[in-house]
Design an enzyme around this catalytic site. Sequence first.
Site, PDB file in Angstrom:
ATOM      1  N   LYS A   1       4.889  47.576  -1.289  1.00 25.58           N
ATOM      2  CA  LYS A   1       3.721  47.311  -0.570  1.00 25.58           C
ATOM      3  C   LYS A   1       4.412  46.853   0.934  1.00 25.58           C
ATOM      4  O   LYS A   1       3.746  46.982   2.010  1.00 25.58           O
ATOM      5  CB  LYS A   1       3.115  46.265  -0.908  1.00 25.58           C
ATOM      6  CG  LYS A   1       1.705  46.409  -1.811  1.00 25.58           C
ATOM      7  CD  LYS A   1       1.140  44.964  -2.219  1.00 25.58           C
ATOM      8  CE  LYS A   1      -0.100  45.494  -3.232  1.00 25.58           C
ATOM      9  NZ  LYS A   1      -0.838  44.352  -3.581  1.00 25.58           N
TER      10      LYS A   1
ATOM     11  N   ASP B   1      -6.597  43.503   0.013  1.00 25.39           N
ATOM     12  CA  ASP B   1      -6.353  42.466  -1.015  1.00 25.39           C
ATOM     13  C   ASP B   1      -7.065  41.279  -0.510  1.00 25.39           C
ATOM     14  O   ASP B   1      -7.775  40.626  -1.254  1.00 25.39           O
ATOM     15  CB  ASP B   1      -4.783  42.043  -1.276  1.00 25.39           C
ATOM     16  CG  ASP B   1      -4.226  43.008  -2.153  1.00 25.39           C
ATOM     17  OD1 ASP B   1      -4.755  43.770  -2.769  1.00 25.39           O
ATOM     18  OD2 ASP B   1      -3.019  43.250  -1.834  1.00 25.39           O
TER      19      ASP B   1
END
Length: 292
Positions: free
Chosen positions: A75, A112
Amino acid sequence: MTTISGKTNLVGLIGWPVSHSVSPPMHNAAFAALGLDWCYVPLPVPIEPADRIGEAVRGLRALGLRGANVTVPHKQAVMPHLDWLTPAAQAIGAVNTIRVEPDGALSGDNTDAPGFVADLREHGVDSSGKNVIVLGAGGSARAIVYGLAASGARKILIVNRTVDKAASLANQMQALFPNCAIAAQPLAQPLADVAEQTDLIINTTSLGMTPDVAGLPWEPDVKFSAHQAVYDLVYNPPQTRLLQKARVDGAQAIGGLGMLIWQGAIAFERWTGVAAPVDLMRRTVTEIFAKR
Ligand code: ATR
């Protein structure tokens, strides 16, 4: 399952490992249900050699993919290989959704944070004006604190074993969100006093996650109350020790599966421009977990 043709739009999941991910079946069920000529494939990228991740990101454009999700451990590593980042991805310091833009640019976003906020809303919890405790200060906590502050939380206390990490996250987010009071505290410090004035408690640590199911990121003797909601990002097991305690104490207990679904639903919308069939995505994921 979508029938693959020469015109099928491809997206995928960059991570290592990705073989157990529910994202491919979740997205493919959604594409099929809406009759979209899209397909979501696993894109396993090993950590070594180090230049593989850059090759993989550039390869999305070279191979004509429309985008990708990014998961552990890449990420952060994908970020230097992207052309631009959304403010959320920049502030959180992590990308979970890449889009190959119409002009060929590679953009990095983080779904997210809005995924978490959307799941909270679905459970009837509006973070605006709320006092919140966030347990943990790692990668997930960064997205959660950003999401909470961006959606109008009044106060956030970040509680972490390593207090320096909590303090540094608090300082960084405080600079971005002056209207939210963001502070840090060590996990070892008693929680009883602050807990009383808290509306929402969120666990972002790995305590309680399989195989450490006995883990509890909260003092056993400090009770939750009926006006509080307790959200555990851990979804394996679905009933963590923290959530069991929340339920016994009479608080609202929310597991982390919804965030997984909503971050996917928002990525789906960013790629296709079409509203995601969230209920179907949830059913697909729930059925997969029920069989495991
Ligand atoms: P993620 O990306 O899932 O957030 P991470 O960045 O590795 O994962 O963060 C893990 C979080 O869980 C951290 O807040 C970590 O605390 P430290 O910063 O002190 O390491 C917390 N954590 C993990 N194991 C823990 C334990 N046994 N006790 C307390 N906190 C723990």
